[in-house]
Design an enzyme around this catalytic site. Structure first.
Site, PDB file in Angstrom:
ATOM      1  CG  ASN A 293       8.332  -1.750   0.608  1.00  0.00           C
ATOM      2  OD1 ASN A 293       7.622  -1.742   1.611  1.00  0.00           O
ATOM      3  ND2 ASN A 293       9.073  -0.719   0.252  1.00  0.00           N
TER       4      ASN A 293
ATOM      5  CE1 TYR B  39       8.446   5.213   2.815  1.00  0.00           C
ATOM      6  CE2 TYR B  39       7.205   7.240   3.032  1.00  0.00           C
ATOM      7  CZ  TYR B  39       7.506   5.972   3.476  1.00  0.00           C
ATOM      8  OH  TYR B  39       6.872   5.461   4.574  1.00  0.00           O
TER       9      TYR B  39
ATOM     10  N   PRO C 210       0.796  -1.226   0.000  1.00  0.00           N
ATOM     11  CG  PRO C 210      -0.112  -1.072   2.143  1.00  0.00           C
ATOM     12  CD  PRO C 210       0.579  -2.016   1.212  1.00  0.00           C
ATOM     13  CG  ASN C 211      -0.383   4.340   1.157  1.00  0.00           C
ATOM     14  OD1 ASN C 211      -1.341   4.814   0.567  1.00  0.00           O
ATOM     15  ND2 ASN C 211      -0.472   3.838   2.371  1.00  0.00           N
TER      16      ASN C 211
ATOM     17  CG  HIS D 288      10.792  -1.996   5.225  1.00  0.00           C
ATOM     18  ND1 HIS D 288       9.428  -1.919   5.074  1.00  0.00           N
ATOM     19  CD2 HIS D 288      11.053  -3.150   5.876  1.00  0.00           C
ATOM     20  CE1 HIS D 288       8.885  -2.993   5.620  1.00  0.00           C
ATOM     21  NE2 HIS D 288       9.845  -3.758   6.113  1.00  0.00           N
TER      22      HIS D 288
ATOM     23  CB  ALA E 168       1.111   0.335   6.531  1.00  0.00           C
TER      24      ALA E 168
ATOM     25  NE  ARG F 187       9.439   6.455   8.658  1.00  0.00           N
ATOM     26  CZ  ARG F 187       8.547   6.165   7.728  1.00  0.00           C
ATOM     27  NH1 ARG F 187       8.762   5.184   6.873  1.00  0.00           N
ATOM     28  NH2 ARG F 187       7.428   6.858   7.639  1.00  0.00           N
TER      29      ARG F 187
ATOM     30  CD  GLU G  53      10.197  -7.211   6.552  1.00  0.00           C
ATOM     31  OE1 GLU G  53       9.900  -6.179   7.178  1.00  0.00           O
ATOM     32  OE2 GLU G  53      10.313  -8.328   7.103  1.00  0.00           O
TER      33      GLU G  53
ATOM     34  NE  ARG H  64       3.370   7.430   2.216  1.00  0.00           N
ATOM     35  CZ  ARG H  64       3.628   6.250   2.731  1.00  0.00           C
ATOM     36  NH1 ARG H  64       3.977   5.245   1.944  1.00  0.00           N
ATOM     37  NH2 ARG H  64       3.555   6.056   4.019  1.00  0.00           N
TER      38      ARG H  64
END
Length: 141
Positions: free
Chosen positions: A71, A22, A9-10, A97, A74, A104, A95, A17
């Site tokens: 990735n 990012y 998502p996103n 990111h 969330a 964060r 995985e 964004r």
């Protein structure tokens, strides 16, 4: 070798964004560069904001492809269903990111999918994907 790049998502908003976190580059441009860097690898890219579609894609390639770079956005911090999907297939999953999730917010420090993955790479911007691809190539040996 066949590798799926799977974004959650996103991540369709990369380049727009929160560029301070990012980056300012869209994923499609980076994907073309990644494909050029590894001509021996057949890549597919899939992005969805829907958890079930990500699970369906893992099921679709998870018994015949050589690797998945995931990735989960969330969903990393919330999805037992993604963890189960990863555990349910035999294709190795790395995985990734873009940001260093450990630098964060506290809720981002916990991943529900890491325990089912071959490894985790975070904090190297879009280059995290390249590092994951290299890890999958090395793992295949």
């Amino acid at each position: 070798m066949k590798i799926l790049i799977l974004n959650g998502p996103n991540l369709n908003l990369l380049g727009k964004r929160e560029p301070g976190i990012y980056g300012a580059r869209g994923f499609e441009d980076y994907f073309a560069e990644l494909c050029g860097r590894f001509p021996e690898v057949e890549f597919e890219y899939f992005q969805s904001n829907v958890e079930g579609e990500l699970i369906n894609k893992i099921h679709e390639v998870g018994f015949s492809w050589d690797g998945i770079v995931l990735n989960a956005g969330a969903y990393t911090h919330t999805s037992v269903a993604l963890q189960d999907a990863i555990r349910g297939v035999n294709t190795p999953v790395v995985e990734v990111h873009i940001s260093n999730v450990h630098a964060r917010e506290e809720f981002r420090h916990r991943s529900l999918i890491s325990c089912a993955c071959l490894g985790v790479i975070c904090g190297f911007g879009l280059d995290s994907y390249r590092l994951a691809v290299e890890a999958l190539i090395a793992h295949k040996g």
